[in-house]
Design an enzyme around this catalytic site. Structure first.
Site, PDB file in Angstrom:
ATOM      1  CB  ALA A   1      40.387   0.930  19.731  1.00 22.17           C
ATOM      2  CE  LYS A   2      36.538  -5.342  12.691  1.00 17.27           C
ATOM      3  NZ  LYS A   2      37.853  -6.366  12.604  1.00 17.27           N
TER       4      LYS A   2
END
Length: 288
Positions: A152-153
């Protein structure tokens, strides 16, 4: 650099000047880093401005938000439409686009219902420049995948990147290369890593790295050009004997690497597979 007095941004369904944008000083994102974002590029093509792989980027933004228990109420299609409007309002064609999903005031360590969505864009050259990079193996590791969602960013994850890059530059290098918890090569502070040996490309598998959209594009281009890409775990010593290497990322595009820990790679950049892929990538992104 990022905006002027006329620059417009999208914030929570409204258009306003960047200089008029405000946020809450008690934002959970500001205090704890619980927010998600994307990095996207648009390019001028013969058929008009094109946002490269916009759908993939916004699908990943939704994935990141879901993993962080953030309610993102705009659909992928809506976000794409808003982004094209953003470019038009700011007269941008070749641009870097930053969607940011951040949270409202909340000092507890629990999700909050107050969610804000901001889209901005500016002209930004290749993040790592055009010269070949001299890397050092960082003393900082990628986060343990059991400690967070590494694919996940997430805004807070990038403290790790800042530490690694700062250390490298303070020691006279251009950038860092991070290992995972098992001392295998992982990725750069903001880019995925490939190296070339005997006509094949190698990169680490998913699990300890961000699933880069440019990384996936390189897989696609390599297949088209007839180059094999092998996903495997490898130690830094194996990279020392490489013929060439490069970083990939939306901001960096395809960035040539000349050495690692002062071990110079064997081939000139122009003689590598990476160079051929860099050319193919530019053709790809400039096609609508």
């Amino acid at each position: 650099m990022y905006y002027n007095n006329e620059t417009q941004i999208f914030l929570d369904g409204k258009w306003l000047k960047a200089i008029d944008g405000k946020t809450n000083l008690y934002s959970q994102t500001l205090h704890y880093g619980s927010g998600v974002f994307e990095g996207i590029r648009s390019y001028k093509t013969d058929e008009g401005t094109s946002i490269f792989k916009a759908r993939e980027h916004y699908e990943r933004l939704h994935y990141s938000a879901e993993k962080m228990h953030i309610k993102l109420n705009y659909s992928v299609d809506e976000l794409i439409a808003f982004t094209y409007e953003l470019l038009k309002k700011n007269n941008l064609e070749d641009a870097y686009i930053r969607p940011l999903v951040y949270l409202g005031q909340n000092m507890s360590l629990q999700p909050t219902e107050e969610v804000h969505v901001m889209l901005c864009a500016w002209e930004w050259g290749r993040y790592l420049g055009d010269a070949q990079l001299n890397l050092m193996t960082s003393s900082f590791q990628r986060p343990n995948p059991k400690s967070c969602f590494v694919q996940a960013k997430v805004s807070g994850h990038y403290t790790n990147s800042i530490l690694a890059t700062t250390e490298a530059k303070q020691k006279g290098f251009d950038e860092a290369l991070l290992l995972d918890i098992n001392e295998n090569v992982a990725e750069g502070p903001g880019a995925n890593f490939f190296f070339e040996k005997d006509g094949k490309l190698y990169t680490c598998p998913l699990g300890n790295i961000l699933a880069g959209i440019t990384r996936q594009t390189i897989f696609e281009l390599a297949e088209t050009l007839g180059y094999e890409v092998v996903e495997k775990f490898f130690k830094v010593e194996e990279v020392y004997d490489a013929d060439g290497a490069f970083y990939t990322g939306t901001a960096a595009e395809v960035a040539a690497i000349g050495s690692l820990d002062n071990h110079k790679f064997k081939l000139d950049w122009e003689d590598t597979i990476g160079y051929q892929l860099a050319i193919a990538y530019q053709k790809c992104v400039h096609t609508k």
